[in-house]
Design an enzyme around this catalytic site. Structure first.
Site, mmCIF file in Angstrom:
data_model
loop_
_atom_site.group_PDB
_atom_site.id
_atom_site.type_symbol
_atom_site.label_atom_id
_atom_site.label_comp_id
_atom_site.label_asym_id
_atom_site.label_seq_id
_atom_site.Cartn_x
_atom_site.Cartn_y
_atom_site.Cartn_z
ATOM 1 N N ALA A 166 -31.041 24.844 58.436
ATOM 2 C CA ALA A 166 -29.926 24.586 59.814
ATOM 3 C C ALA A 166 -29.569 23.253 59.907
ATOM 4 O O ALA A 166 -31.135 22.704 60.096
ATOM 5 C CB ALA A 166 -29.275 25.945 60.658
ATOM 6 N N LYS A 167 -28.950 22.670 60.069
ATOM 7 C CA LYS A 167 -29.319 21.483 60.970
ATOM 8 C C LYS A 167 -27.870 20.284 61.911
ATOM 9 O O LYS A 167 -26.769 21.521 61.457
ATOM 10 C CB LYS A 167 -29.636 20.538 59.950
ATOM 11 C CG LYS A 167 -29.586 19.094 60.544
ATOM 12 C CD LYS A 167 -31.360 19.313 61.128
ATOM 13 C CE LYS A 167 -32.093 17.655 60.434
ATOM 14 N NZ LYS A 167 -33.621 17.917 60.105
#
Ligand code: GLU
Length: 422
Positions: free
Chosen positions: A113-114
């Site tokens: 994720a980011k």
């Protein structure tokens, strides 16, 4: 505003590398499922929020925040939060995709994720920054959690910001240190997290030299950047491997000395002046000139797309180690390969940070804390194993290190998706 992200109608380098790797996997593995492999080209979930903040002057301002969750077949989503004017959903999507691949290459039980907030933290007071962080946490709270999605520091975010997230997230819940990593030691952080990415880069350079027979003593090394990663990595490469750090940079420009820099003096100077300009006994140059300077190993450790089709041909280094995520464009990668430059990809080279994030999370979940020497030796083992797996795959199938790393990563995620069933 400095927009560096790839716009949504342009295919990112990371997606192109993934498409190439999917083609390779389809050829080398008879039981691969193209639909499963192709599912990795798109993220699972994209979250966009408005984050209101009352500024010190009394005005009300709303910032845009993002969290992209790419894939969680191998474990909870994992990846950093970035506070920077260039943050967009497109950038977060690319970096989330890279995180899924990185955690898979590193063999840690996470997905990718980011996220981040489009803002300039340098223009915010500490109170405004805290309020922004807390309100962003509230906005995404239902989508994060120790067994769901675990943010961490990235560009312009640090242990203090992680502490505010822990505090805000824990309101109305029990204390949940495992909701983020990269925390202060006093709030469940791990020893050795600060130096982890730089230390991981050093281990990769050491393994590469053993594997390829490179001489590291007195080898000339350039870091583009002089932040947490570059400073720790440069000090360790000099101390442990005996190489000579000839160049480093900040956003305002670079310094170079072919006989080697005094890193402590350069760092003190940088902290005092907020720039490297005027540092004695060295040549001052632009960041672009530094990338093209005379060196054996180049380690870009700043922002994305630093190595592109305009400068790739002129790079003198024979080895490129990607400290920063997504720092080489697809076109530049082809040029470097044609020139015989050995490229160690980001998803292997800078995995040390997320590996020690994993150790931090394991310590939080067990409430049992490790010594610094245990963190370092476990990181060493993890980096050696990841390097060996990628290098062996590259040799076995005649692939570049990047393609081998993508193949290794994608195969593991695809296997996890298939085992779960749809
Ligand atoms: N931001 C770092 C990275 O890009 C670390 C992420 C993490 O520890 O979750 O790898």
């Amino acid at each position: 505003m400095n927009q560096i992200a790839v716009s949504s109608d342009k295919i990112s380098s990371v997606v192109k590398y993934t498409q190439d790797a999917i083609n390779v996997i389809s050829k080398i593995s008879k039981d691969s499922n193209l639909a499963v492999l192709n599912s990795l080209l798109k993220p699972t979930r994209e979250i966009t929020v408005q984050v209101p903040v009352r500024l010190d002057n009394g005005d009300y301002h709303s910032f845009k925040g993002f969290r992209v969750q790419h894939n969680d077949a191998r474990g909870p989503f994992k990846g950093g939060l970035r506070f920077h004017p260039s943050v967009t959903i497109d950038e977060a999507r690319i970096l989330a995709h890279l995180m899924s691949l990185k955690t898979s290459v590193a063999n840690i039980p996470y997905g990718g994720a980011k996220g981040g907030i489009a803002c300039n933290p340098k223009e915010l007071s500490l109170r405004e920054l805290e309020s922004l962080t807390r309100n962003f946490t509230t906005a995404i709270a239902d989508n994060i959690g120790p067994l769901k999605d675990i943010p961490a520091p990235d560009v312009n975010t640090n242990a203090q910001i992680m502490a505010w997230i822990v505090d805000e997230y824990s309101k109305g819940r029990s204390k949940q240190y495992g909701v983020v990593t990269g925390k202060p030691i006093e709030l469940g952080g791990s020893l050795g997290r600060d130096e982890a990415t730089g230390r991981g880069v050093m281990y990769v350079v050491r393994e590469l030299s053993k594997d390829k027979g490179l001489k590291l003593t007195d080898a000339k090394v350039v870091f583009q950047g002089f932040g947490n990663l570059a400073y720790a990595g440069a000090k360790l490469i000099e101390k442990e491997l005996g190489s000579c750090i000839v160049g480093v940079s900040s956003s305002a420009g670079a310094v170079y000395n072919k006989k080697g820099l005094n890193l402590d003096k350069a760092h003190d100077y940088y902290l005092k002046h907020n720039s490297l300009k005027g540092l004695p006994d060295c040549e001052f140059m632009t960041n672009e000139e530094l990338l093209l300077s005379d060196c054996d190993i180049l380690i870009p450790s700043a922002l994305e797309n630093a190595i592109n089709k305009n400068n790739a041909k002129k790079i003198k280094a024979k080895v490129l180690v990607e400290g920063a995520n997504d720092c080489t464009t697809f076109e530049a990668d082809n040029i470097l390969n044609d020139q015989g430059v050995l490229v160690v990809p980001d998803i292997l080279a800078n995995a040390g940070g997320v590996i020690v994030s994993y150790f931090e999370w394991v310590q939080n979940l067990n409430n049992y804390y490790w010594s610094l020497s245990k963190v370092r030796s476990e990181l060493d083992n993890s980096m050696v194993n990841a390097y060996d797996e990628v290098a062996n795959t590259a040799k076995h199938h005649g692939l570049t290190m990047r393609m081998a790393a993508y193949v290794v990563a994608i195969q593991k995620i695809a296997k996890a998706i298939t085992l779960r069933g749809v």
